[in-house]
Design an enzyme around this catalytic site. Structure first.
Site, PDB file in Angstrom:
ATOM      1  N   LYS A  71       0.844  -1.208   0.000  1.00 33.26           N
ATOM      2  CA  LYS A  71       0.000   0.000   0.000  1.00 33.26           C
ATOM      3  C   LYS A  71       0.873   1.249   0.000  1.00 33.26           C
ATOM      4  O   LYS A  71       0.599   2.221  -0.701  1.00 33.26           O
ATOM      5  CB  LYS A  71      -0.932  -0.005   1.221  1.00 33.26           C
ATOM      6  CG  LYS A  71      -2.035  -1.044   1.109  1.00 33.26           C
ATOM      7  CD  LYS A  71      -2.798  -1.251   2.404  1.00 33.26           C
ATOM      8  CE  LYS A  71      -3.747  -2.435   2.284  1.00 33.26           C
ATOM      9  NZ  LYS A  71      -4.414  -2.771   3.545  1.00 33.26           N
ATOM     10  N   GLN A  75      -4.029  -1.232   9.706  1.00 37.36           N
ATOM     11  CA  GLN A  75      -3.943  -2.571   9.090  1.00 37.36           C
ATOM     12  C   GLN A  75      -4.563  -3.618  10.027  1.00 37.36           C
ATOM     13  O   GLN A  75      -4.176  -3.729  11.191  1.00 37.36           O
ATOM     14  CB  GLN A  75      -2.475  -2.914   8.784  1.00 37.36           C
ATOM     15  CG  GLN A  75      -2.288  -4.230   8.072  1.00 37.36           C
ATOM     16  CD  GLN A  75      -2.944  -4.274   6.680  1.00 37.36           C
ATOM     17  OE1 GLN A  75      -2.879  -3.304   5.922  1.00 37.36           O
ATOM     18  NE2 GLN A  75      -3.585  -5.375   6.355  1.00 37.36           N
ATOM     19  N   ASP A 127     -10.771   3.493   4.663  1.00 41.61           N
ATOM     20  CA  ASP A 127     -11.178   2.089   4.575  1.00 41.61           C
ATOM     21  C   ASP A 127     -12.697   1.940   4.724  1.00 41.61           C
ATOM     22  O   ASP A 127     -13.227   0.835   4.595  1.00 41.61           O
ATOM     23  CB  ASP A 127     -10.488   1.258   5.667  1.00 41.61           C
ATOM     24  CG  ASP A 127      -9.368   0.395   5.098  1.00 41.61           C
ATOM     25  OD1 ASP A 127      -9.306   0.248   3.863  1.00 41.61           O
ATOM     26  OD2 ASP A 127      -8.578  -0.140   5.894  1.00 41.61           O
TER      27      ASP A 127
END
Ligand code: NDP
Length: 283
Positions: A52, A96, A119
């Site tokens: 990422k 994460q 997200d």
């Protein structure tokens, strides 16, 4: 025989769009920044975060790595997230997952400011999706919808069957399909006669995490099949949740694993970060 929906190619196009959006922001003096929060040293998570961060750099997004040791407490992690909420150079925050077991994941996620929730996992973002209000949407469902769009099929009135009801994938993609006027059936582990339900689907989204559980013979002729599953099998590498070889004989469009939904998730993270920066600049 079906057309392969090439996630790598579509992801390249999405990344190029994100790069253009970032360039336009940079021309106005705004450098979009994504904070990537990694706790502990789980090897798979390190690989995901690394990819990422590299993807950010490639499109001109500043990547702001935050590494915390295993053993970090929930309160300390939430405090770090709140610091990132307050930073002007941070437009998006990615925590994460999975976090170590001792951490209250939900408490950490809910600490993310909704306008930085790239997200799309906070209750605010998910509530806005449910309510049909604008907001940041989760990346994998966004990637799935983009792949479906590539087929050119109008979703109004079609029967879409989603298998899996997670907060990350199944539930939000069901809502997005509904937003596009599909008639949506959301299946899960208690669904009776999954085969019969899938047989009636014009669009199948499989997000279960069980290798080739969705049999090719269940797929309706001409269906769109989106396989979200990533299953690592000893010896045969990665396989999806759909029995690909048999399903592609019946589907009109199908995503491969790997190279389908996977690359789209990171591309959509970049798009969301550029969007979050543009929205703040416009405010
Ligand atoms: P979860 O484990 O959170 O959810 C799995 C879902 O599948 C649950 O809703 C579960 O039902 C349902 N399920 C389990 N067994 C069955 C069954 N026998 N019949 C019908 N439904 C069943 O998974 P995620 O949504 O996080 O991920 C799903 C898959 O997608 C995984 O393989 C994951 O690796 C992959 N993934 C891929 C991404 C990508 O970028 N390509 C991103 C995210 C995930 P119940 O709720 O009843 O338990």
């Amino acid at each position: 025989m079906s057309t392969i929906l090439d996630g790598k190619a579509v992801a390249r196009a999405v990344r190029a769009e994100a790069a253009r959006a970032v360039e336009a922001l940079r021309a106005r003096g705004v450098v979009p920044g994504l904070a990537t929060v990694l706790v502990g040293d789980d090897p798979a998570s390190r690989v995901y975060v690394g990819s990422k961060e590299r993807a950010c750099t490639e499109v001109g997004i500043q990547s702001i790595g935050q590494r915390l040791p295993d053993g970090t407490r929930t309160a300390d992690l939430a405090a770090r997230v709140r610091e990132l909420n307050a930073r002007a150079d941070v437009h998006g925050i990615l925590v994460q997952l999975p976090l170590p077991d001792a951490i209250d994941t939900d408490a950490v996620i809910q600490a993310i400011a909704p306008e930085k929730d790239v997200d799309g996992l906070t209750a605010t973002s998910q509530g806005r999706l449910l309510a049909g209000l604008p907001g940041l949407r989760p990346c994998t469902p966004l990637g799935i919808m983009r792949l479906v769009r590539e087929t050119g099929v109008d979703l109004a009135g079609v029967h879409a069957v989603v298998i899996g009801r997670s907060r990350l994938v199944g539930k939000p993609v069901a809502l997005m399909l509904l937003e596009q006027h599909a008639t949506v059936t959301l299946c899960h582990s208690r669904t009776r006669d999954l085969a019969a339900t899938v047989r009636t689907a014009d669009v199948v989204v499989a997000a279960v995490g069980r290798p080739e559980m969705i049999r090719g013979a269940w797929i309706k002729e001409g269906a769109i099949v989106i396989d979200v599953g990533i299953n690592r099998l000893a010896g045969s590498g990665l396989v999806g949740d759909v029995e690909f070889a048999a399903a592609r004989e019946r589907a009109a469009w199908i995503t491969p694993v790997p190279g389908g939904v996977g690359p789209m998730t990171v591309a959509m993270l970049l798009a969301n970060t550029a969007d979050a920066a543009a929205t703040r600049e416009a405010a």
